[in-house]
Design a protein around this motif. Sequence first.
Motif, PDB file in Angstrom:
ATOM      1  N   ASN A 184       0.828  -1.204   0.000  1.00 54.36           N
ATOM      2  CA  ASN A 184       0.000   0.000   0.000  1.00 54.36           C
ATOM      3  C   ASN A 184       0.862   1.254   0.000  1.00 54.36           C
ATOM      4  O   ASN A 184       0.557   2.225  -0.688  1.00 54.36           O
ATOM      5  N   LYS A 185       1.941   1.228   0.777  1.00 56.87           N
ATOM      6  CA  LYS A 185       2.857   2.365   0.834  1.00 56.87           C
ATOM      7  C   LYS A 185       3.498   2.607  -0.532  1.00 56.87           C
ATOM      8  O   LYS A 185       3.568   3.739  -1.012  1.00 56.87           O
ATOM      9  N   GLN A 186       3.952   1.525  -1.170  1.00 55.19           N
ATOM     10  CA  GLN A 186       4.563   1.651  -2.489  1.00 55.19           C
ATOM     11  C   GLN A 186       3.559   2.162  -3.520  1.00 55.19           C
ATOM     12  O   GLN A 186       3.918   2.967  -4.387  1.00 55.19           O
ATOM     13  N   MET A 187       2.317   1.698  -3.414  1.00 52.02           N
ATOM     14  CA  MET A 187       1.290   2.170  -4.350  1.00 52.02           C
ATOM     15  C   MET A 187       0.996   3.653  -4.144  1.00 52.02           C
ATOM     16  O   MET A 187       0.793   4.382  -5.119  1.00 52.02           O
ATOM     17  N   ARG A 188       0.976   4.115  -2.891  1.00 51.62           N
ATOM     18  CA  ARG A 188       0.763   5.547  -2.629  1.00 51.62           C
ATOM     19  C   ARG A 188       1.893   6.364  -3.237  1.00 51.62           C
ATOM     20  O   ARG A 188       1.653   7.387  -3.871  1.00 51.62           O
ATOM     21  N   ILE A 189       3.131   5.903  -3.044  1.00 52.27           N
ATOM     22  CA  ILE A 189       4.288   6.604  -3.617  1.00 52.27           C
ATOM     23  C   ILE A 189       4.178   6.617  -5.133  1.00 52.27           C
ATOM     24  O   ILE A 189       4.377   7.644  -5.784  1.00 52.27           O
ATOM     25  N   PHE A 190       3.840   5.483  -5.690  1.00 54.90           N
ATOM     26  CA  PHE A 190       3.689   5.356  -7.140  1.00 54.90           C
ATOM     27  C   PHE A 190       2.627   6.321  -7.657  1.00 54.90           C
ATOM     28  O   PHE A 190       2.840   7.021  -8.645  1.00 54.90           O
TER      29      PHE A 190
END
Length: 129
Positions: free
Chosen positions: A97-103
């Motif tokens: 989820n964190k990586q998707m938010r950054i993405f």
Amino acid sequence: DKLGGEQFKPSLKPGQMPGQETLKVSAWSVDDVARWLQTLSLGQYREAFVDAAVDGAFLYDLDDDDLRNTLGIEHRLHRKKILNMTNKLRASETERNKQMRIFMQTGQTGIASAGATPLDTYARSAPEG
């Protein structure tokens, strides 16, 4: 990359195509959780989890007392395995989820594991056998 001889993927919902499996554990059905137990080589507890209607939304709420006294899992190491693997699922999902938010915020496509699901990450980190 496999757990207990097979990689777990949640069941497809009506209208979904392969590859569109629900990645959020909280969206898993009771049957998805039961099949996940099979991948941990703990399928003997499948019926107890189904009878108690443990779905993905409830899986993260289980504690050692629930596993032992409500679901009847007497073996301490089996309870420990379920709790440890649930914690790993949670951590993998949080990281995803964190990586998707950054993405989504940056629009970058260079995130190495952007295509990895929490289950893929979990499967890579789990010991073979």
